[in-house]
Design an enzyme around this catalytic site. Structure first.
Site, short mmCIF file in Angstrom:
data_model
loop_
_atom_site.label_atom_id
_atom_site.label_comp_id
_atom_site.label_asym_id
_atom_site.label_seq_id
_atom_site.Cartn_x
_atom_site.Cartn_y
_atom_site.Cartn_z
N GLU A 39 -5.74 -78.31 -43.65
CA GLU A 39 -6.06 -77.16 -42.80
C GLU A 39 -5.79 -77.58 -41.37
O GLU A 39 -6.48 -78.43 -40.82
CB GLU A 39 -7.54 -76.83 -43.01
CG GLU A 39 -8.00 -75.57 -42.34
CD GLU A 39 -9.50 -75.33 -42.63
OE1 GLU A 39 -9.94 -75.56 -43.78
OE2 GLU A 39 -10.21 -74.94 -41.69
N ASP B 200 -16.90 -72.88 -33.67
CA ASP B 200 -16.81 -74.32 -33.87
C ASP B 200 -17.74 -75.09 -32.95
O ASP B 200 -18.07 -74.65 -31.86
CB ASP B 200 -15.37 -74.79 -33.64
CG ASP B 200 -14.45 -74.32 -34.75
OD1 ASP B 200 -14.72 -74.67 -35.91
OD2 ASP B 200 -13.48 -73.60 -34.45
#
Ligand SMILES: Cc1ncc(COP(=O)(O)O)c(C=O)c1O
Lengths: 394, 257
Positions: B46, B57
Site C-alpha cells: 500500500e 493519519d
C-alpha cells in the site's frame, strides 16, 4: 434561487462532508439531530436566556458619527466586541455546548487561532462543568498569549499544534485527530462556518442572532430593516455569516468581505483565500482553498491569527463565486492603520481580525445616504502587544 | 480480475499488507522498497501518496509524508517512478491518499494513470461511500480498479454491509476508533468487535489495520481476518540504523519469522 444551504448540505457546488469513516457516526448523528434539537422550545429558551443574561445580548448597534463624517456615509457598528469574552465567538459556543449536552457528551474539544474561540469554548465549559481541551498552533500560542492565559484560568487544557505552519489549520487537524481517537464521549465545537456538513449551517444559525438583531435595531433607528452594505472580516467566515444571515436572499443588501492579504496578495505570504484559492477539499468541505496543482494545501500567512486560514466557509465561497458578495484583500499594514484610526475616531480598539473590515472604508467609496453596517466582531485587548510594537516602530 | 482479487482467490489467510509512503525516506526509494517487500514475500503493498494535511493519519505518517513532499514527491513523479513497476514485480499495489489529490489531478486522468502503471486498487479515507457509489463507482469498475472502504467500531451493521459490498479489494477493518500509529494490545472490546464483523461478513475479504506493530499483534489480527495492514511501525523501521534493505528485511522477518 437561495443562497442558503440545500438538502444535501451544499451551497451551490460548495460544502458537503468529505470525512473519514472514523468521524462518520458523530457527524451523521449531528446532521440527523441538530435541527430537531435546536428548534425545540426548551432548547431555544435556554439558548436565548444565556445570550441575554450571560453574554449580554442584544449587542448594541451604534451609529458611529465621527467615522460617518470621515467617510461620508452612514456607518453603524454592530458591537459584538461588547459580548462576554469579547467577540462574536461565544454565540456559537453557547449553542454548541447546549447541543453537546443534549447529545450526552461529557468532553469538549476545540481549535482556535486568535484564541477568541478557545476562550469562548473554555468559558462555556466552565459554565457547564465539562472537560475542555483546546488545540492551538504553537505560533498562535505565542502571538495570542493573553488568550492562552485566559483559557488556562478558565480550566481548559491548551495543547500546541506543531505541524505545518503551526497555526489555525494545523490546530484544526489536531482537533479532528482527537475526535477520531475519542469518538464516544467527545463533542468537537468548531469555531467557524467551516468543516463538514452540518457544521457550516449549524454555526451560521447560532451566529445568525447578529443579523436578527440588526434588522430590529435598524428598523428602530432608521425605519427600515435593510442596510445598503454589510462589511465583515472573514477568517472561516462565522461573524460574516452571522451578520448577513437574514439578508442572504435580499439583493438590495450588498456584502463586502475583508480577507487577510498578509504582506500582499502576490507576495507568497497571504491568506487571501478567495483570490488565491481554487475549489478543493479542506477539513471535510469542498470550498475555496489555497493549494498547489497537486492539491497540497499552501500554508497561509496573516498578522492576524484569526484570519490565518487557507480555506473559507462554503457558504461564503458560494456567495463570492456567484458574485453575490465582493471581497477586499487587506494587508497587515492596512489593518494596523485601520485599528489605530478606529481607536482615535471612535474610542474603540478592535481585534486585529476586525480591523481588516474597517480598512475597507479606505478602499470603497460610498454615497452619503448609504447605510453601512460594519460587524465589529471583537475587541483588541488580546492584540495589545502587537499594537504596542507597531506603535513603537512608527 | 486484477492482482488484488487474484491474491484473495488463491490465499485466504495470513495476508501481510505493508504501507509505505512514496518518496520516503529518499525520493528514489519507492521502487526499491516495493521490490524488497516483494522479495520478502509481502502480499500487498500500500503506497501512500504523501499529503500535506492527512487528517485520518497520525504523527508518524504525517511526518514521513512531510519529508516525502520536501523530497519532491508528487503524483507526476510517482507515476513516473511506477512506470517500470510491472517489469519488476507482480505484487498487488494499492495507492492510499486523500480525495483532493485526485480531484486536482483530474479524477479520470488519475485513474487512467493507475491502470497504465499497473496499480490494482485505491484507499481514499476521506471519500465517503455515498459519494463514491453515487458519483464515481462506475469509473473505477470500468478500469478494474478495486476500492477498499473502512469500518470502525462505531460503524453500524447496515453500514458495514454497504462497505463490504462496495469494497472490491478488501474491507479495511480499523482495529479501534483511533488514528494510525497507536500501538496497544487487543482488548476485550476489540475482540468482540472483530468477532461481530466476522459473523456479519463471513465471506468478505478483510484486513485489520491501525496499531498492528509486531508479530503478536499481527498474528492476533490474522485470527479474526484474512490478514493485517502495518503502516506506522514499518515507517519507523525504515529509518533504523542499518541500510534501507536490511532495515526492511529485519522488520518483515520480525513480523513473519
Ligand atoms: C474577533 C474575531 N473576528 C473574526 C474572526 C475570524 O473568524 P470568523 O471569520 O469565523 O468570524 C476571529 C477569529 O478568531 C476573531 O477572533
Amino acid at each position: 434561487m437561495t443562497y442558503n444551504i440545500n438538502q444535501k448540505g451544499f451551497y451551490g457546488q460548495f460544502g458537503g462532508a468529505y470525512i473519514p469513516e472514523m468521524l462518520y457516526s458523530n457527524i451523521a448523528r449531528l446532521k440527523d439531530s441538530y435541527l430537531e434539537i435546536t428548534s425545540k422550545a426548551s432548547f431555544k429558551q435556554k439558548f436565548h436566556a444565556l445570550l441575554k443574561d450571560y453574554v449580554g445580548r442584544p449587542s448594541p448597534l451604534y451609529f458611529a458619527e465621527r467615522l460617518s463624517e470621515k467617510y461620508e456615509c452612514q456607518i453603524y457598528l454592530k458591537r459584538e466586541d461588547l459580548n462576554h469574552t469579547g467577540a462574536h465567538k461565544i454565540n456559537n459556543t453557547i449553542g454548541q455546548i447546549l447541543l453537546a449536552r443534549e447529545l450526552g457528551k461529557t468532553r469538549i474539544i476545540a481549535e482556535t487561532g486568535a484564541g477568541q474561540h478557545g476562550v469562548a469554548t473554555a468559558t462555556v465549559c466552565a459554565l457547564m462543568d465539562m472537560e475542555c481541551i483546546v488545540y492551538m498552533g504553537s505560533v498562535d500560542i505565542v502571538r495570542q498569549a493573553a488568550n492562552v492565559s485566559r483559557m488556562r484560568m478558565l480550566g481548559a487544557e491548551v495543547r500546541p499544534a506543531e505541524s505545518g505552519s503551526k497555526t489555525l489549520k494545523d490546530a484544526t487537524n489536531e482537533a479532528i485527530r482527537d475526535w477520531i481517537d475519542n469518538p464516544v464521549e467527545t463533542h468537537y465545537i468548531i469555531g467557524s462556518v467551516v468543516g463538514p456538513h452540518p457544521y457550516p449551517d449549524m454555526v451560521a444559525r447560532f451566529q445568525s442572532v447578529i443579523s436578527e438583531e440588526i434588522r430590529i435595531q435598524l428598523k428602530e433607528k432608521i425605519g427600515r430593516e435593510n442596510p445598503d452594505y454589510i462589511i465583515a472580516c472573514v477568517g472561516g467566515g462565522s461573524n460574516a455569516a452571522g451578520a448577513i444571515y437574514h439578508y442572504l436572499d435580499q439583493s438590495d443588501v450588498k456584502f463586502v468581505f475583508a480577507e487577510a492579504a498578509g504582506l500582499g496578495v502576490e507576495t507568497g505570504h497571504s491568506a487571501a483565500t478567495s483570490i488565491l484559492g481554487k475549489p478543493g477539499i479542506i477539513h471535510g468541505a469542498n470550498t475555496l482553498l489555497m493549494q498547489d496543482k497537486y492539491g497540497q494545501i499552501i500554508e497561509p500567512y496573516s498578522i492576524s491569527a484569526g484570519l490565518d486560514y487557507p480555506g473559507i466557509g462554503p457558504m461564503l465561497a458560494n456567495l463570492i463565486h456567484s458574485a453575490r458578495a465582493t471581497v477586499e484583500a487587506i494587508t497587515d499594514q492596512q489593518a494596523m492603520d485601520a485599528a489605530f484610526s478606529l481607536a482615535r475616531t471612535e474610542g474603540i480598539i478592535p481585534a486585529l481580525e476586525t480591523a481588516h473590515a474597517f480598512a475597507v472604508l479606505e478602499r470603497k467609496k460610498f454615497l452619503p445616504e448609504d447605510v453601512v453596517v460594519i460587524n465589529l466582531s471583537g475587541r483588541g485587548d488580546k492584540d495589545l502587544p502587537t499594537y504596542i510594537k507597531a506603535d513603537l516602530a512608527s | 480480475m486484477n492482482r488484488l482479487q487474484k491474491l484473495f482467490d488463491t490465499k485466504q489467510g495470513d495476508i501481510l499488507n505493508i504501507y509505505a509512503p512514496a518518496g520516503y525516506p529518499k525520493l528514489e526509494d519507492t521502487m526499491s522498497i516495493i521490490t524488497e517487500l516483494d522479495r520478502l514475500g509481502v502480499d500487498i503493498i500500500e503506497l501512500g501518496m504523501p499529503y500535506s494535511d492527512p487528517m485520518a493519519d497520525g504523527k508518524t505518517i504525517q511526518d514521513s509524508s512531510q519529508i516525502a513532499l520536501e523530497n519532491g514527491m508528487n503524483l507526476d513523479v510517482l507515476f513516473q517512478q511506477l512506470s517500470t513497476l510491472r517489469e519488476n514485480t507482480q505484487v498487488p499495489v494499492v495507492l492510499m491518499g486523500y480525495f483532493n489529490q485526485l480531484v486536482q489531478y483530474g479524477l479520470e486522468r488519475f485513474l487512467d494513470s493507475c491502470v497504465k502503471v499497473g496499480v490494482d486498487g485505491l484507499i481514499l479515507p476521506d471519500l465517503p461511500m455515498e459519494i463514491y457509489s453515487n458519483q464515481f463507482q462506475a469509473l473505477f469498475e470500468e478500469r478494474d480498479l478495486s476500492m477498499s472502504f473502512l469500518v470502525t467500531p462505531e460503524t453500524s451493521d447496515a453500514r458495514c454491509q454497504t462497505a463490504a459490498q462496495l469494497s472490491t479489494g478488501f474491507l479495511y477493518v480499523v482495529s479501534s476508533s483511533s488514528i494510525t500509529g497507536k500501538s496497544g494490545n487487543l482488548g476485550e472490546d476489540q475482540i468482540s468487535y472483530f468477532e461481530k464483523i466476522q459473523s456479519l461478513l463471513p465471506d468478505t475479504n478483510k484486513l485489520i489495520g491501525f496499531g498492528i506493530h509486531d508479530q503478536a499483534s499481527y498474528e492476533n489480527a490474522c485470527e479474526y481476518a484474512n490478514g493485517a495492514i502495518i503502516g506506522s511501525a514499518f515507517i519507523r523501521a525504515l529509518t533504523g540504523d542499518k541500510e534501507l534493505s536490511s532495515n526492511i528485511e529485519e522488520f518483515i522477518t520480525s513480523i513473519r519469522p
